[in-house]
Design a protein around this motif. Sequence first.
Motif, PDB file in Angstrom:
ATOM      1  N   ARG A  16       0.833  -1.212   0.000  1.00 48.46           N
ATOM      2  CA  ARG A  16       0.000   0.000   0.000  1.00 48.46           C
ATOM      3  C   ARG A  16       0.864   1.258   0.000  1.00 48.46           C
ATOM      4  O   ARG A  16       0.538   2.242  -0.659  1.00 48.46           O
ATOM      5  CB  ARG A  16      -0.977  -0.031   1.169  1.00 48.46           C
ATOM      6  CG  ARG A  16      -2.038  -1.118   0.983  1.00 48.46           C
ATOM      7  CD  ARG A  16      -3.185  -0.994   1.954  1.00 48.46           C
ATOM      8  NE  ARG A  16      -2.862  -1.391   3.300  1.00 48.46           N
ATOM      9  CZ  ARG A  16      -3.076  -2.591   3.815  1.00 48.46           C
ATOM     10  NH1 ARG A  16      -3.602  -3.551   3.071  1.00 48.46           N
ATOM     11  NH2 ARG A  16      -2.779  -2.854   5.067  1.00 48.46           N
ATOM     12  N   ASP A  27      -2.298  10.382 -11.121  1.00 44.74           N
ATOM     13  CA  ASP A  27      -3.398   9.421 -11.134  1.00 44.74           C
ATOM     14  C   ASP A  27      -3.024   8.186 -11.947  1.00 44.74           C
ATOM     15  O   ASP A  27      -2.283   8.273 -12.924  1.00 44.74           O
ATOM     16  CB  ASP A  27      -4.649  10.054 -11.738  1.00 44.74           C
ATOM     17  CG  ASP A  27      -5.159  11.242 -10.935  1.00 44.74           C
ATOM     18  OD1 ASP A  27      -4.546  11.574  -9.911  1.00 44.74           O
ATOM     19  OD2 ASP A  27      -6.165  11.832 -11.351  1.00 44.74           O
ATOM     20  N   LEU A  48      -6.339  -1.378  -2.697  1.00 48.28           N
ATOM     21  CA  LEU A  48      -6.933  -0.081  -3.041  1.00 48.28           C
ATOM     22  C   LEU A  48      -8.163   0.201  -2.190  1.00 48.28           C
ATOM     23  O   LEU A  48      -8.392   1.348  -1.786  1.00 48.28           O
ATOM     24  CB  LEU A  48      -7.283  -0.032  -4.533  1.00 48.28           C
ATOM     25  CG  LEU A  48      -6.089  -0.068  -5.490  1.00 48.28           C
ATOM     26  CD1 LEU A  48      -6.566  -0.168  -6.927  1.00 48.28           C
ATOM     27  CD2 LEU A  48      -5.193   1.136  -5.289  1.00 48.28           C
ATOM     28  N   LYS A  49      -8.928  -0.833  -1.891  1.00 51.62           N
ATOM     29  CA  LYS A  49     -10.114  -0.656  -1.058  1.00 51.62           C
ATOM     30  C   LYS A  49      -9.719  -0.190   0.341  1.00 51.62           C
ATOM     31  O   LYS A  49     -10.350   0.713   0.908  1.00 51.62           O
ATOM     32  CB  LYS A  49     -10.910  -1.961  -0.979  1.00 51.62           C
ATOM     33  CG  LYS A  49     -12.178  -1.842  -0.183  1.00 51.62           C
ATOM     34  CD  LYS A  49     -12.961  -3.129  -0.164  1.00 51.62           C
ATOM     35  CE  LYS A  49     -14.221  -2.938   0.664  1.00 51.62           C
ATOM     36  NZ  LYS A  49     -14.992  -4.160   0.779  1.00 51.62           N
ATOM     37  N   GLU A  52      -8.698   3.383   0.107  1.00 54.62           N
ATOM     38  CA  GLU A  52      -9.866   4.249  -0.108  1.00 54.62           C
ATOM     39  C   GLU A  52     -10.682   4.388   1.182  1.00 54.62           C
ATOM     40  O   GLU A  52     -11.134   5.488   1.517  1.00 54.62           O
ATOM     41  CB  GLU A  52     -10.729   3.707  -1.245  1.00 54.62           C
ATOM     42  CG  GLU A  52     -11.702   4.732  -1.766  1.00 54.62           C
ATOM     43  CD  GLU A  52     -12.158   4.455  -3.187  1.00 54.62           C
ATOM     44  OE1 GLU A  52     -12.777   5.367  -3.755  1.00 54.62           O
ATOM     45  OE2 GLU A  52     -11.917   3.361  -3.724  1.00 54.62           O
ATOM     46  N   GLU A  53     -10.855   3.305   1.910  1.00 50.87           N
ATOM     47  CA  GLU A  53     -11.599   3.367   3.176  1.00 50.87           C
ATOM     48  C   GLU A  53     -10.890   4.253   4.199  1.00 50.87           C
ATOM     49  O   GLU A  53     -11.530   4.878   5.037  1.00 50.87           O
ATOM     50  CB  GLU A  53     -11.823   1.962   3.735  1.00 50.87           C
ATOM     51  CG  GLU A  53     -12.857   1.179   2.955  1.00 50.87           C
ATOM     52  CD  GLU A  53     -12.985  -0.269   3.397  1.00 50.87           C
ATOM     53  OE1 GLU A  53     -12.166  -0.737   4.242  1.00 50.87           O
ATOM     54  OE2 GLU A  53     -13.886  -0.951   2.890  1.00 50.87           O
ATOM     55  N   GLY A  55      -9.342   6.855   3.352  1.00 53.69           N
ATOM     56  CA  GLY A  55      -9.389   8.206   2.808  1.00 53.69           C
ATOM     57  C   GLY A  55      -8.095   8.644   2.143  1.00 53.69           C
ATOM     58  O   GLY A  55      -7.925   9.814   1.807  1.00 53.69           O
ATOM     59  N   ILE A  57      -6.903   7.520  -0.780  1.00 53.86           N
ATOM     60  CA  ILE A  57      -7.067   7.643  -2.231  1.00 53.86           C
ATOM     61  C   ILE A  57      -8.542   7.831  -2.544  1.00 53.86           C
ATOM     62  O   ILE A  57      -9.415   7.533  -1.722  1.00 53.86           O
ATOM     63  CB  ILE A  57      -6.523   6.415  -3.010  1.00 53.86           C
ATOM     64  CG1 ILE A  57      -7.328   5.151  -2.692  1.00 53.86           C
ATOM     65  CG2 ILE A  57      -5.039   6.219  -2.749  1.00 53.86           C
ATOM     66  CD1 ILE A  57      -6.982   3.968  -3.593  1.00 53.86           C
ATOM     67  N   SER A  58      -8.793   8.345  -3.734  1.00 55.20           N
ATOM     68  CA  SER A  58     -10.164   8.464  -4.213  1.00 55.20           C
ATOM     69  C   SER A  58     -10.200   7.965  -5.659  1.00 55.20           C
ATOM     70  O   SER A  58      -9.164   7.846  -6.313  1.00 55.20           O
ATOM     71  CB  SER A  58     -10.647   9.916  -4.137  1.00 55.20           C
ATOM     72  OG  SER A  58      -9.844  10.744  -4.944  1.00 55.20           O
ATOM     73  N   THR A  59     -11.394   7.652  -6.117  1.00 52.49           N
ATOM     74  CA  THR A  59     -11.593   7.167  -7.474  1.00 52.49           C
ATOM     75  C   THR A  59     -12.352   8.211  -8.268  1.00 52.49           C
ATOM     76  O   THR A  59     -13.346   8.759  -7.792  1.00 52.49           O
ATOM     77  CB  THR A  59     -12.402   5.855  -7.470  1.00 52.49           C
ATOM     78  OG1 THR A  59     -11.728   4.906  -6.634  1.00 52.49           O
ATOM     79  CG2 THR A  59     -12.552   5.287  -8.863  1.00 52.49           C
ATOM     80  N   ARG A  68      -7.254   6.178  -9.904  1.00 53.10           N
ATOM     81  CA  ARG A  68      -7.159   6.488  -8.479  1.00 53.10           C
ATOM     82  C   ARG A  68      -6.288   7.713  -8.306  1.00 53.10           C
ATOM     83  O   ARG A  68      -5.345   7.929  -9.045  1.00 53.10           O
ATOM     84  CB  ARG A  68      -6.530   5.318  -7.714  1.00 53.10           C
ATOM     85  CG  ARG A  68      -7.423   4.144  -7.320  1.00 53.10           C
ATOM     86  CD  ARG A  68      -8.695   4.027  -8.030  1.00 53.10           C
ATOM     87  NE  ARG A  68      -9.518   2.919  -7.555  1.00 53.10           N
ATOM     88  CZ  ARG A  68     -10.098   2.051  -8.354  1.00 53.10           C
ATOM     89  NH1 ARG A  68      -9.961   2.136  -9.655  1.00 53.10           N
ATOM     90  NH2 ARG A  68     -10.861   1.101  -7.857  1.00 53.10           N
ATOM     91  N   GLU A  71      -5.015  11.234  -1.958  1.00 55.15           N
ATOM     92  CA  GLU A  71      -5.646  12.255  -1.114  1.00 55.15           C
ATOM     93  C   GLU A  71      -4.693  12.542   0.039  1.00 55.15           C
ATOM     94  O   GLU A  71      -4.355  11.640   0.807  1.00 55.15           O
ATOM     95  CB  GLU A  71      -7.003  11.768  -0.591  1.00 55.15           C
ATOM     96  CG  GLU A  71      -8.024  11.515  -1.673  1.00 55.15           C
ATOM     97  CD  GLU A  71      -8.441  12.762  -2.432  1.00 55.15           C
ATOM     98  OE1 GLU A  71      -8.308  13.878  -1.879  1.00 55.15           O
ATOM     99  OE2 GLU A  71      -8.888  12.628  -3.587  1.00 55.15           O
TER     100      GLU A  71
END
Length: 112
Positions: A16, A27, A48-49, A52-53, A55, A57-59, A68, A71
């Motif tokens: 990660r 990106d 990635l999940k 993202e959870e 915060g 990274i964002s999609t 992706r 953030e």
Amino acid sequence: MQNLDSTFAALADPTRRAILMRLAKGDSTVMELAKPFKMSQPAISRHLKVLEEAGLISTTIRAQERPRRLETAPLKKATDWIEKYRQMWEKNYQSLDGLLEELKTMQTIGDE
């Protein structure tokens, strides 16, 4: 504090962290992110999940792609938290240095 916990938990994994380093350059799609790793696309998607959870990274949606993006706000919060403690430890080390210097001076005087 829970956001900080999820940030540090996400950063605990070297894959990660490598993904975040790649996203710091710009990106990327899942396929682009998966290229340097010897793991399946679903395994990368699980990483990635987690990111993202947390915060980190964002999609976004761009035509048929879902790149992706890094953030930085959670990283700033983690850095601020670490910096607060670094300053505290630095102050403690400076106090210890002063005490050690005082002890050396006392020992030098005692040796005379």
